[in-house]
Design a protein around this motif. Structure first.
Motif, PDB file in Angstrom:
ATOM      1  N   PHE A 363       8.631 -16.274  41.744  1.00 35.86           N
ATOM      2  CA  PHE A 363       7.376 -16.952  41.388  1.00 35.86           C
ATOM      3  C   PHE A 363       7.439 -17.640  40.030  1.00 35.86           C
ATOM      4  CE2 PHE A 363       5.674 -13.768  44.450  1.00 35.86           C
ATOM      5  CZ  PHE A 363       5.063 -14.657  45.324  1.00 35.86           C
ATOM      6  N   ASN A 364       8.289 -17.123  39.133  1.00 30.47           N
ATOM      7  CA  ASN A 364       8.380 -17.643  37.774  1.00 30.47           C
ATOM      8  C   ASN A 364       7.027 -17.603  37.067  1.00 30.47           C
ATOM      9  OD1 ASN A 364       9.974 -18.614  35.658  1.00 30.47           O
ATOM     10  ND2 ASN A 364       9.392 -20.730  36.055  1.00 30.47           N
ATOM     11  N   LYS A 365       6.344 -16.488  37.225  1.00 31.14           N
ATOM     12  CA  LYS A 365       5.068 -16.236  36.546  1.00 31.14           C
ATOM     13  C   LYS A 365       4.755 -14.749  36.690  1.00 31.14           C
ATOM     14  CE  LYS A 365       2.697 -19.111  39.132  1.00 31.14           C
ATOM     15  NZ  LYS A 365       1.569 -19.847  39.765  1.00 31.14           N
ATOM     16  N   PRO A 366       3.841 -14.199  35.885  1.00 22.59           N
ATOM     17  CA  PRO A 366       3.443 -12.803  36.076  1.00 22.59           C
ATOM     18  C   PRO A 366       2.882 -12.601  37.481  1.00 22.59           C
ATOM     19  CG  PRO A 366       2.652 -13.622  33.966  1.00 22.59           C
ATOM     20  CD  PRO A 366       3.160 -14.813  34.718  1.00 22.59           C
ATOM     21  N   VAL A 367       3.069 -11.407  38.006  1.00 24.26           N
ATOM     22  CA  VAL A 367       2.685 -11.121  39.394  1.00 24.26           C
ATOM     23  C   VAL A 367       1.807  -9.869  39.446  1.00 24.26           C
ATOM     24  CG1 VAL A 367       3.556 -10.468  41.686  1.00 24.26           C
ATOM     25  CG2 VAL A 367       4.783 -12.174  40.330  1.00 24.26           C
ATOM     26  N   ILE A 368       0.766  -9.935  40.283  1.00 24.15           N
ATOM     27  CA  ILE A 368      -0.046  -8.758  40.579  1.00 24.15           C
ATOM     28  C   ILE A 368       0.179  -8.400  42.046  1.00 24.15           C
ATOM     29  CG2 ILE A 368      -2.328  -7.704  40.552  1.00 24.15           C
ATOM     30  CD1 ILE A 368      -3.278  -9.832  38.632  1.00 24.15           C
ATOM     31  N   ILE A 369       0.631  -7.176  42.289  1.00 24.04           N
ATOM     32  CA  ILE A 369       0.842  -6.697  43.655  1.00 24.04           C
ATOM     33  C   ILE A 369      -0.261  -5.708  44.009  1.00 24.04           C
ATOM     34  CG2 ILE A 369       2.394  -5.462  45.220  1.00 24.04           C
ATOM     35  CD1 ILE A 369       4.723  -6.442  43.582  1.00 24.04           C
ATOM     36  N   THR A 370      -0.858  -5.881  45.177  1.00 21.63           N
ATOM     37  CA  THR A 370      -1.967  -5.023  45.611  1.00 21.63           C
ATOM     38  C   THR A 370      -1.646  -4.357  46.957  1.00 21.63           C
ATOM     39  OG1 THR A 370      -3.044  -6.849  46.777  1.00 21.63           O
ATOM     40  CG2 THR A 370      -3.666  -6.501  44.475  1.00 21.63           C
ATOM     41  N   ASP A 371      -2.545  -3.452  47.342  1.00 19.38           N
ATOM     42  CA  ASP A 371      -2.515  -2.834  48.683  1.00 19.38           C
ATOM     43  C   ASP A 371      -1.200  -2.110  48.960  1.00 19.38           C
ATOM     44  OD1 ASP A 371      -5.047  -3.886  49.023  1.00 19.38           O
ATOM     45  OD2 ASP A 371      -4.313  -5.702  49.983  1.00 19.38           O
ATOM     46  N   TYR A 372      -0.908  -1.137  48.132  1.00 20.05           N
ATOM     47  CA  TYR A 372       0.298  -0.316  48.281  1.00 20.05           C
ATOM     48  C   TYR A 372       0.102   0.748  49.362  1.00 20.05           C
ATOM     49  CZ  TYR A 372       2.539  -2.083  44.008  1.00 20.05           C
ATOM     50  OH  TYR A 372       3.150  -2.872  43.065  1.00 20.05           O
ATOM     51  N   PRO A 373       1.206   1.260  49.919  1.00 18.12           N
ATOM     52  CA  PRO A 373       1.095   2.397  50.842  1.00 18.12           C
ATOM     53  C   PRO A 373       0.435   3.593  50.165  1.00 18.12           C
ATOM     54  CG  PRO A 373       3.281   1.426  50.976  1.00 18.12           C
ATOM     55  CD  PRO A 373       2.598   0.771  49.815  1.00 18.12           C
ATOM     56  N   ALA A 374      -0.462   4.240  50.889  1.00 17.18           N
ATOM     57  CA  ALA A 374      -1.154   5.406  50.331  1.00 17.18           C
ATOM     58  C   ALA A 374      -0.195   6.561  50.075  1.00 17.18           C
ATOM     59  CB  ALA A 374      -2.266   5.851  51.283  1.00 17.18           C
ATOM     60  N   SER A 375       0.950   6.550  50.754  1.00 13.41           N
ATOM     61  CA  SER A 375       1.867   7.694  50.717  1.00 13.41           C
ATOM     62  C   SER A 375       2.411   8.005  49.331  1.00 13.41           C
ATOM     63  CB  SER A 375       3.038   7.458  51.677  1.00 13.41           C
ATOM     64  OG  SER A 375       3.724   6.259  51.337  1.00 13.41           O
ATOM     65  N   PHE A 376       2.528   7.000  48.456  1.00 13.72           N
ATOM     66  CA  PHE A 376       3.071   7.293  47.124  1.00 13.72           C
ATOM     67  C   PHE A 376       2.115   6.900  45.994  1.00 13.72           C
ATOM     68  CE2 PHE A 376       5.093   3.204  48.362  1.00 13.72           C
ATOM     69  CZ  PHE A 376       4.685   2.376  47.327  1.00 13.72           C
ATOM     70  N   LYS A 377       0.820   6.823  46.312  1.00 13.24           N
ATOM     71  CA  LYS A 377      -0.179   6.537  45.300  1.00 13.24           C
ATOM     72  C   LYS A 377      -1.139   7.719  45.130  1.00 13.24           C
ATOM     73  CE  LYS A 377       1.016   2.430  43.866  1.00 13.24           C
ATOM     74  NZ  LYS A 377       1.419   2.210  42.452  1.00 13.24           N
ATOM     75  N   ALA A 378      -1.884   7.706  44.031  1.00 12.37           N
ATOM     76  CA  ALA A 378      -2.718   8.849  43.641  1.00 12.37           C
ATOM     77  C   ALA A 378      -3.895   9.060  44.583  1.00 12.37           C
ATOM     78  CB  ALA A 378      -3.206   8.657  42.210  1.00 12.37           C
ATOM     79  N   PHE A 379      -4.424  10.267  44.567  1.00 16.17           N
ATOM     80  CA  PHE A 379      -5.499  10.665  45.490  1.00 16.17           C
ATOM     81  C   PHE A 379      -6.795   9.891  45.278  1.00 16.17           C
ATOM     82  CE2 PHE A 379      -6.664  13.119  41.770  1.00 16.17           C
ATOM     83  CZ  PHE A 379      -8.044  13.201  41.827  1.00 16.17           C
ATOM     84  N   TYR A 380      -7.043   9.409  44.062  1.00 14.57           N
ATOM     85  CA  TYR A 380      -8.327   8.794  43.742  1.00 14.57           C
ATOM     86  C   TYR A 380      -8.399   7.312  44.117  1.00 14.57           C
ATOM     87  CZ  TYR A 380      -5.412   7.739  39.697  1.00 14.57           C
ATOM     88  OH  TYR A 380      -4.367   7.344  38.897  1.00 14.57           O
ATOM     89  N   MET A 381      -7.328   6.736  44.644  1.00 13.00           N
ATOM     90  CA  MET A 381      -7.327   5.312  44.986  1.00 13.00           C
ATOM     91  C   MET A 381      -7.995   5.078  46.331  1.00 13.00           C
ATOM     92  SD  MET A 381      -3.591   4.106  43.605  1.00 13.00           S
ATOM     93  CE  MET A 381      -3.181   4.276  41.857  1.00 13.00           C
ATOM     94  N   ARG A 382      -8.820   4.033  46.405  1.00 13.81           N
ATOM     95  CA  ARG A 382      -9.638   3.792  47.586  1.00 13.81           C
ATOM     96  C   ARG A 382      -8.789   3.421  48.796  1.00 13.81           C
ATOM     97  NH1 ARG A 382     -13.225   0.932  50.813  1.00 13.81           N
ATOM     98  NH2 ARG A 382     -15.395   1.612  50.590  1.00 13.81           N
ATOM     99  N   LEU A 383      -9.013   4.120  49.900  1.00 20.92           N
ATOM    100  CA  LEU A 383      -8.299   3.864  51.144  1.00 20.92           C
ATOM    101  C   LEU A 383      -8.812   2.570  51.766  1.00 20.92           C
ATOM    102  CD1 LEU A 383      -6.111   5.309  52.866  1.00 20.92           C
ATOM    103  CD2 LEU A 383      -7.988   6.262  54.214  1.00 20.92           C
ATOM    104  N   ASN A 384      -7.882   1.663  52.076  1.00 23.32           N
ATOM    105  CA  ASN A 384      -8.257   0.392  52.701  1.00 23.32           C
ATOM    106  C   ASN A 384      -8.517   0.570  54.192  1.00 23.32           C
ATOM    107  OD1 ASN A 384      -7.984  -1.288  50.413  1.00 23.32           O
ATOM    108  ND2 ASN A 384      -5.769  -1.446  50.717  1.00 23.32           N
ATOM    109  N   GLU A 385      -9.257  -0.384  54.755  1.00 18.33           N
ATOM    110  CA  GLU A 385      -9.385  -0.461  56.207  1.00 18.33           C
ATOM    111  C   GLU A 385      -8.042  -0.903  56.779  1.00 18.33           C
ATOM    112  OE1 GLU A 385     -12.142   0.508  57.674  1.00 18.33           O
ATOM    113  OE2 GLU A 385     -13.133   0.802  55.732  1.00 18.33           O
TER     114      GLU A 385
END
Length: 484
Positions: A363-385
């Motif tokens: 991309f040659n620019k800063p990047v924001i990545i979203t919607d990670y697998p729940a399996s390796f993220k913290a318990f307090y993160m909102r579960l997506n549909e």
């Protein structure tokens, strides 16, 4: 006479004015030219001695690292390297420095290894590199507080001693007043923590996030800026046992609002440093270029320090999902040519090499990545549909990736739904009685809310170009190291 700071003196350049400067001798040449620095700027002021005015017995005490008070007139410099200098009329040695002792320290004016500098952390402030780093560290802290204050956030002091583990990692430092040789025991032989100071087992905090959420659900916009502690037995260049975290929490905000806030915040802080610490940045930029010239091509920075900072403030951040990132990586030349050291597959966390490829190559620019697998993220993160084309459950999480360093911020929309949060706590095997208060906030006017965490030292590393996190904190705490 009132002392004038060197930074002010160099900025005003008042030719003919009589001034008093106090500082430490960086160099003393030909028994006549004294380079003095007082820490207010990376630049020195040159003081020129008139032998007819200064007694030889005083000059004999002037040496590298000695503290001096110099009085004289500001004149245009006759030599190169500075526009003004001081014509000395009086000099007082405030604190002598033995040359033989100085030669054993980091104050000896020559190149020293970073490890040697860490061993003398009590003296390394006196070097050009660390003077620049810690002036910038201060400026980053000020810019952070200024940003949040100017945008209507409230600064919340969250507990350092806690009875909960916000990350669920279990790698925490215990806080106890019990006798380690003879603790009170229960009938089953286990330690009776009810006899401890707080009446329960407590630790040093790994994050102020959970408590900050409580405040956000009343004050709407808050942030924390405090020390955090991780008992990881890690000796890498990116880990400390004691470090500082900035954690904003915002009510009535979703993951998009969170991304908008984080991008604006990071851009502001980097821009502030570029505008207010130009001299220190220029020095650190030149230092990095020299260091890179001695390294193999593969280990050199893609962009010099100042170019990396411009890269952040001059580009809008690219926003992609984790699934899109995985697909980009799977179709990349490094993947197809087996250049990545770590595997690329949906369900695995991205490594630094993957993050830097996305930022610096694709991309040659800063990047924001979203919607990670729940399996390796913290318990307090909102579960997506559930979404079509996505292999598993994802959460409304985000990571922001910068050049040269990879992840700089991690955050998420928080899970505001009581039943879902309760289930997640159970799935993570966290005792519900530890977080009853956190759950209870979801019963009384729960709202969408979001926040993120910025490791302060990680940010200082980015804006200074330092490659080891131990070199951006005054006194690093790491395994087997708690000196000073």
């Amino acid at each position: 006479m009132k002392r004038t700071e060197i930074k002010q003196l160099l900025a005003e350049e008042k030719i003919g004015a009589e001034v008093n400067v106090k500082g430490w001798v960086k160099a003393f040449r030909s028994n006549r030219f004294i380079q003095i620095n007082d820490g207010s700027t990376i630049k020195n002021i040159q003081a020129v001695v008139d032998f007819e005015k200064i007694d030889e017995s005083v000059l004999s005490k002037v040496s590298t690292a000695a503290a001096v008070s110099v009085t004289g007139n500001v004149v245009a410099s006759q030599g190169s390297g500075q526009s003004i200098e001081i014509e000395v009329s009086a000099i007082e040695v405030l604190g002598e420095a033995n040359p033989d002792e100085v030669s054993k320290t980091v104050m000896q004016p020559k190149k020293h290894s970073m490890e040697f500098l860490r061993e003398q952390a009590h003296l390394r402030f006196r070097t050009n590199t660390f003077g620049a780093v810690f002036r910038i560290r201060h400026a980053v802290a000020y810019a952070i507080h200024k940003y949040f204050n100017d945008n209507g956030y409230y600064y919340i002091h969250t507990p350092i001693v806690t009875g909960s583990d916000a990350e669920g990692a279990g790698e925490m430092f215990r806080v106890s007043t019990l006798d380690p040789k003879n603790p009170p025991l229960k009938d089953d032989g286990s330690v009776n923590w009810e006899e401890d100071f707080f009446g329960k087992e407590t630790n040093l905090t790994v994050s102020g996030q959970l408590e900050a959420e409580l405040a956000a659900l009343a004050l709407s916009k808050v942030y924390t800026f405090g020390p955090t502690f991780r008992a990881e037995n890690s000796n890498t260049a990116r880990h400390l046992a004691e470090f500082w975290m900035i954690e904003p929490e915002v009510a009535f905000a979703d993951i998009v609002d969170n991304m908008d806030l984080a991008e604006d915040f990071l851009t502001y802080v980097v821009k502030y440093i570029m505008e207010n610490n130009a001299d220190d940045l220029e020095f650190l930029n030149e230092r990095e270029v020299k260091e890179d010239s001695t390294k193999p091509q593969a280990e050199r920075n893609e962009m010099p320090l100042i170019e990396r900072l411009k890269f952040v403030v001059e580009n809008n951040f690219e926003r992609i999902t984790y699934t899109e990132a995985i697909n980009i990586l799977l179709n990349s030349k490094p993947y197809k040519k087996n250049k990545f050291k770590f595997p690329v597959e949906w369900g695995s966390d991205l490594q630094s090499e993957h993050e830097r490829f996305l930022v610096e190559k694709h991309f040659n620019k800063p990047v924001i990545i979203t919607d990670y697998p729940a399996s390796f993220k913290a318990f307090y993160m909102r579960l997506n549909e559930k979404k079509d084309g996505v292999p598993g459950d994802t959460v409304a999480a985000m990571d922001i990736l910068f050049p040269g360093i990879g992840e700089i911020i991690g955050g998420s929309q928080r899970e505001e739904r009581y039943d879902v949060l309760k289930q997640k706590i159970a799935e993570f095997n966290i005792p519900e009685e530890e977080l009853w208060w956190y759950l209870e906030t979801r019963k009384f006017g729960t709202v969408p809310h979001a926040g993120f965490g910025l490791g302060f030292e990680r940010m200082v590393m980015f804006v200074t170009g330092m490659t080891n996190i131990r070199d951006v904190i005054p006194f690093p705490r790491t395994p087997k190291k708690a000196e000073f």
